[in-house]
Design a protein around this motif. Structure first.
Motif, PDB file in Angstrom:
ATOM      1  N   THR A 357     100.333  46.245  49.537  1.00  0.00           N
ATOM      2  CA  THR A 357      99.521  45.020  49.568  1.00  0.00           C
ATOM      3  C   THR A 357      98.107  45.345  49.106  1.00  0.00           C
ATOM      4  N   PRO A 358      97.415  44.383  48.502  1.00  0.00           N
ATOM      5  CA  PRO A 358      96.030  44.640  48.072  1.00  0.00           C
ATOM      6  C   PRO A 358      95.145  44.965  49.275  1.00  0.00           C
ATOM      7  N   PHE A 359      94.203  45.874  49.075  1.00  0.00           N
ATOM      8  CA  PHE A 359      93.283  46.230  50.152  1.00  0.00           C
ATOM      9  C   PHE A 359      92.344  45.076  50.472  1.00  0.00           C
ATOM     10  N   TYR A 360      91.875  44.380  49.435  1.00  0.00           N
ATOM     11  CA  TYR A 360      90.954  43.255  49.646  1.00  0.00           C
ATOM     12  C   TYR A 360      91.115  42.303  48.470  1.00  0.00           C
ATOM     13  N   VAL A 361      91.142  41.025  48.751  1.00  0.00           N
ATOM     14  CA  VAL A 361      91.374  40.014  47.713  1.00  0.00           C
ATOM     15  C   VAL A 361      90.305  38.931  47.813  1.00  0.00           C
ATOM     16  N   SER A 362      89.782  38.530  46.667  1.00  0.00           N
ATOM     17  CA  SER A 362      88.871  37.397  46.608  1.00  0.00           C
ATOM     18  C   SER A 362      89.116  36.649  45.306  1.00  0.00           C
ATOM     19  N   GLU A 363      89.281  35.340  45.397  1.00  0.00           N
ATOM     20  CA  GLU A 363      89.503  34.506  44.217  1.00  0.00           C
ATOM     21  C   GLU A 363      88.313  33.607  43.951  1.00  0.00           C
ATOM     22  N   ALA A 364      87.173  33.946  44.542  1.00  0.00           N
ATOM     23  CA  ALA A 364      85.995  33.086  44.431  1.00  0.00           C
ATOM     24  C   ALA A 364      85.472  33.003  42.999  1.00  0.00           C
ATOM     25  N   LEU A 365      85.666  34.047  42.207  1.00  0.00           N
ATOM     26  CA  LEU A 365      85.133  34.069  40.843  1.00  0.00           C
ATOM     27  C   LEU A 365      86.144  33.600  39.802  1.00  0.00           C
TER      28      LEU A 365
END
Length: 391
Positions: A357-365
């Protein structure tokens, strides 16, 4: 006190008794500590060379421009997607408008291909009618020629007229086929020229959106070094966003302490910030693949010159209980005191399976293109003449 001391001096038996009692207590304490060390302390390794680590999300401009507004400063809380910095968008707006005009012009020019197809079909129909008339004229003159009612020259002209009409049919069909190769049986909005112009509009719109620099994650602003009037580009790091979670501890143990450390072992951690009253629990999640000196900018060259052995330290990553971290937040770089219980040695020294699994995910950008796609469709429809396409 003088009386009691004098009494002990005067009474050797009593003094001997107290000496035996004191010696017994000391021996019991020593035995107790030995048992405690054997049961617990011998399985613990500790270090105070440990520090809090965490995510530092850099805020970097994705386009060049002059800063016109800075909305935040150090220590401010920001949410993922918040506008942090605004750049001058004059050039980006102009490029966006030019891309839309180019798309409208491309749609009108490409639409001519469909109109030409209808025109070429009409030419084919007309050429076939002319061919039929020429064939009929030639057949009539051929019958008259057998009776010598017309001259050979007139019969030859009728034959040439028929052959020219045949060539006109073939030319019209070739023109139609060539145009159909450009149309290729697809809708106007799927024509390569139109799609390329539409992509140019999307690219210009994206460049316009990037004049508003947003926060990639939720966290606190740190290391802000941007001011109004600054000229920035894609290589400029403007600030850093630091979230409160996740955070972990990198404990730098001596290589002589690593013999029994395994992944999954329990850990107790205290911080200099909260003191010994607050104890965090965690576990070992990994051991670094190199020492700090090996990964330094100028690693030591131990094979040259005089050599002095120095005990190296290897970072051990400690994952903390996130509920405890939420209750007592930590900051990156804080000093920690780490104790690992090495009694359970069933774990691995190195991870044996990759992370799934990804360590950290952000789709804000990640930009949502739905709005610009609607704008492109409107431009195509408003510059399309449906009557001509239906022909």
């Amino acid at each position: 006190m003088d009386t009691q001391t004098s009494s002990l001096k005067d009474n050797p038996e009593r003094r001997k008794k107290w000496m035996l009692i004191a010696s017994g207590i000391f021996i019991l304490l020593l035995i107790g500590y030995g048992i405690y060390w054997f049961i617990d302390l011998r399985n613990n390794v500790s270090t105070d060379d440990a520090y809090v680590s965490g995510i530092q999300a850099p805020v970097i401009a994705q386009t060049s421009g002059k800063v016109t507004k800075v909305n935040v400063t150090n220590t401010n809380l920001v949410k993922a997607g918040d506008i942090l910095i605004v750049l001058d968008d004059t050039d980006a707006n102009l490029a966006y408008q030019q891309a839309k005009d180019s798309l409208a012009n491309t749609v009108r020019q490409t639409q001519a291909l469909y109109i030409d197809s209808a025109e070429y079909l009409a030419k084919i129909k007309s050429a076939k009618i002319s061919l039929l008339q020429a064939q009929q004229d030639y057949n009539r003159r051929l019958s008259l020629g057998r009776k010598d009612d017309i001259s050979i020259e007139e019969l030859q002209h009728a034959k040439q007229t028929m052959e020219i009409a045949q060539l006109q049919v073939e030319i019209s069909m070739q023109q139609y086929n060539a145009n159909q190769a450009l149309v290729n049986g697809v809708n106007l909005d799927q024509q390569p020229a139109v799609k390329q112009a539409a992509d140019n509009v999307r690219q210009a719109w994206i460049a316009l959106q990037r004049t508003k620099i947003r926060s990639p994650i939720t966290g606190y602003v740190a290391r802000s070094n941007v001011n109004v009037g600054s000229q920035v580009d894609s290589s400029s790091q403007l600030m850093v966003i630091v979230p409160t979670e996740p955070v972990w501890v990198d404990a730098n143990f001596k290589e002589t302490q690593l013999q029994n450390i395994r992944i999954g072992q329990s850990v107790t951690v205290t911080s200099d910030l909260y003191g010994d009253d607050i104890t965090y629990t965690g576990q070992v999640v990994g051991i670094n693949m190199g020492t700090g000196s090996a990964f330094s900018l100028l690693p030591a060259q131990n094979a040259t010159g005089n050599w002095i052995k120095v005990v190296q330290r290897l970072p051990v990553r400690i994952e903390l209980d996130q509920q405890q971290v939420s209750q007592y937040p930590l900051r990156i770089g804080l000093s920690m005191n780490v104790t690992i219980n090495t009694k359970d040695s069933s774990g691995k020294i190195l991870a044996t399976s990759p992370r799934t699994t990804p360590f950290y995910v952000s789709e804000a950008l990640i930009l949502n293109l739905n709005d610009i796609d609607k704008e492109i469709n409107n431009i195509i429809l408003s510059n399309t003449y449906q009557d001509s396409l239906e022909q």
